[in-house]
Design an enzyme around this catalytic site. Structure first.
Site, short mmCIF file in Angstrom:
data_model
loop_
_atom_site.label_atom_id
_atom_site.label_comp_id
_atom_site.label_asym_id
_atom_site.label_seq_id
_atom_site.Cartn_x
_atom_site.Cartn_y
_atom_site.Cartn_z
N GLY A 147 0.78 -1.17 -0.03
CA GLY A 147 0.08 -0.13 0.13
C GLY A 147 0.89 1.15 0.04
O GLY A 147 1.80 1.25 -0.76
N TYR A 177 -11.47 5.11 14.21
CA TYR A 177 -10.25 5.58 13.27
C TYR A 177 -10.40 6.95 13.14
O TYR A 177 -9.25 7.30 13.15
CB TYR A 177 -10.67 4.68 11.97
CG TYR A 177 -9.80 5.19 10.69
CD1 TYR A 177 -8.73 4.33 10.52
CD2 TYR A 177 -10.02 6.04 9.81
CE1 TYR A 177 -7.84 4.68 9.45
CE2 TYR A 177 -9.31 6.46 8.51
CZ TYR A 177 -8.10 5.52 8.44
OH TYR A 177 -7.22 5.64 7.54
N1 LIG Z 1 -6.07 3.60 1.55
C1 LIG Z 1 -6.61 4.72 1.79
O1 LIG Z 1 -7.58 5.05 1.51
C2 LIG Z 1 -6.03 5.52 3.10
C3 LIG Z 1 -6.83 6.80 3.22
C4 LIG Z 1 -6.38 7.66 4.22
C5 LIG Z 1 -5.03 7.16 5.20
N2 LIG Z 1 -4.86 5.97 5.20
C6 LIG Z 1 -3.56 5.53 6.09
O2 LIG Z 1 -2.62 5.21 5.25
C7 LIG Z 1 -1.87 4.18 6.12
C8 LIG Z 1 -1.66 2.81 5.22
O3 LIG Z 1 -2.73 2.54 4.59
P1 LIG Z 1 -2.74 1.53 3.34
O4 LIG Z 1 -4.09 1.88 2.74
O5 LIG Z 1 -1.61 1.47 2.73
O6 LIG Z 1 -3.15 0.07 4.03
P2 LIG Z 1 -2.58 -1.30 3.71
O7 LIG Z 1 -3.68 -2.31 4.64
O8 LIG Z 1 -2.52 -1.69 2.36
O9 LIG Z 1 -1.24 -1.35 4.69
C9 LIG Z 1 -1.43 -1.45 6.08
C10 LIG Z 1 0.22 -1.77 6.21
O10 LIG Z 1 0.01 -1.58 7.92
C11 LIG Z 1 0.51 -2.93 8.39
N3 LIG Z 1 0.03 -3.23 9.80
C12 LIG Z 1 -1.26 -3.18 10.10
N4 LIG Z 1 -1.54 -3.57 11.55
C13 LIG Z 1 -0.36 -3.61 11.87
C14 LIG Z 1 0.14 -3.94 13.27
N5 LIG Z 1 -0.51 -3.94 14.20
N6 LIG Z 1 1.76 -4.00 13.36
C15 LIG Z 1 2.53 -3.90 12.31
N7 LIG Z 1 1.85 -3.40 11.18
C16 LIG Z 1 0.63 -3.36 10.80
C17 LIG Z 1 -0.02 -3.96 7.42
O11 LIG Z 1 0.53 -5.16 7.64
C18 LIG Z 1 0.21 -3.46 6.16
O12 LIG Z 1 1.48 -3.65 5.53
C19 LIG Z 1 -2.60 3.53 7.09
O13 LIG Z 1 -2.11 4.19 8.36
C20 LIG Z 1 -4.14 4.14 6.68
O14 LIG Z 1 -4.93 4.49 7.64
C21 LIG Z 1 -5.24 5.28 3.91
#
Ligand SMILES: NC(=O)c1ccc[n+]([C@@H]2O[C@H](COP(=O)([O-])OP(=O)(O)OC[C@H]3O[C@@H](n4cnc5c(N)ncnc54)[C@H](O)[C@@H]3O)[C@@H](O)[C@H]2O)c1
Length: 250
Positions: free
Chosen positions: A19, A157
């Site tokens: 991600g 969240y």
């Molecule tokens: N995708 C979206 O639309 C979006 C929007 C706003 C913010 N975000 C934020 O961006 C960040 C990345 O999100 P993403 O969409 O790439 O998500 P994703 O689910 O693709 O990646 C999240 C990563 O965090 C790791 N992770 C989760 N829980 C964990 C834990 N307890 N310990 C260690 N690692 C852990 C997962 O293994 C994964 O590699 C997050 O903080 C998310 O809240 C995402």
């Protein structure tokens, strides 16, 4: 002209397996920066390893749960084995969709402990690495820390992400004398595993709510992160950069 990031220096990236975190790893690798990926033991880190090998940068994985403060402290410390640590990006996060009235204590804690405690624990460990020479930390918050998303019931969240934004300001003030800058990036809806599992009509609705009419690509979040990490942002600390295609503007 000196590059915006120091090649041969090292970054800690939590959630770097996929991600937005993986896109940050790729953006760092393209600039010659090595990476310690801190991710959950269940995470598949093969794409992280492949990205670093392709870029030819130093890399390692620390498999741990960011809710475990002692594990985070020990795991993050291993970044120093890769070279001088100058950067950190805290991306690890989870979402959880539950109406607030019936949310269980376990579900509340799961989201807040990963999304807020986990960021705090990572920042503390990164502080210990950066305190000697200074550096830059970017936490990934969310537009959900600024506004309530229409039709999405994820109070834990949203509360955690608002906490990440204000935590960043607090740390920025405390650590400015050490030469450590702390900022956050607040993405809008972005195409990752977090959103890819949505039914198509849900993502179409998110796109319709976004003035730019689409979700972000992960690279469009990673590049503003690099800006905040690097020397072009040398006087920027304690701020949050919305990267949301205008979502919060209307
Ligand atoms: N995708 C979206 O639309 C979006 C929007 C706003 C913010 N975000 C934020 O961006 C960040 C990345 O999100 P993403 O969409 O790439 O998500 P994703 O689910 O693709 O990646 C999240 C990563 O965090 C790791 N992770 C989760 N829980 C964990 C834990 N307890 N310990 C260690 N690692 C852990 C997962 O293994 C994964 O590699 C997050 O903080 C998310 O809240 C995402």
């Amino acid at each position: 002209m000196r590059p915006e990031l120091e090649p041969g220096h090292v970054a800690v990236v939590t959630g770097g397996a996929r991600g937005i975190g993986l896109a940050v790893v790729e953006a760092l690798g393209a600039r010659g920066v090595g990476v310690l990926c801190v991710d959950h033991p269940d995470a598949d880190t093969s794409a992280f390893v492949a990205a670093c090998e392709a870029a030819g940068v130093a890399h390692a994985v620390a498999s741990l749960d960011v809710r475990d403060r002692d594990a985070v402290r020990a795991g993050v410390a291993t970044a120093a084995d890769l070279g001088p640590v100058a950067y950190a990006v805290n991306c690890a996060g989870v979402d959880g969709l539950h109406p607030a009235s019936g949310m269980t204590a376990d579900e509340w804690r799961r989201v807040v402990q990963v999304d807020l405690d986990g960021v705090m624990f990572a920042c503390q460990a990164e502080h210990d690495l950066l305190a000697g020479r200074g550096g830059s930390i970017v936490n990934i918050a969310s537009m959900s820390g600024h506004v309530v998303n229409r039709g999405v019931t994820h109070a834990a969240y949203s509360a955690a992400k608002a906490g990440v934004i204000h935590l960043g300001r607090s740390l920025a003030v405390e650590w400015a004398p050490l030469g450590i800058r702390v900022n956050s990036v607040s993405p809008g809806y972005t195409m990752t595993a977090m959103t890819a599992t949505n039914p198509p009509e849900v993502n179409a609705g998110f796109a319709a709510q976004t003035p730019m009419g689409r979700l972000a690509e992960v690279e469009e979040v990673a590049e503003p992160v690099v800006f905040l990490l690097g020397r072009r942002a040398s006087f920027v600390t304690g701020t949050d950069l919305l990267v949301d295609g205008g979502f919060t503007a209307w």
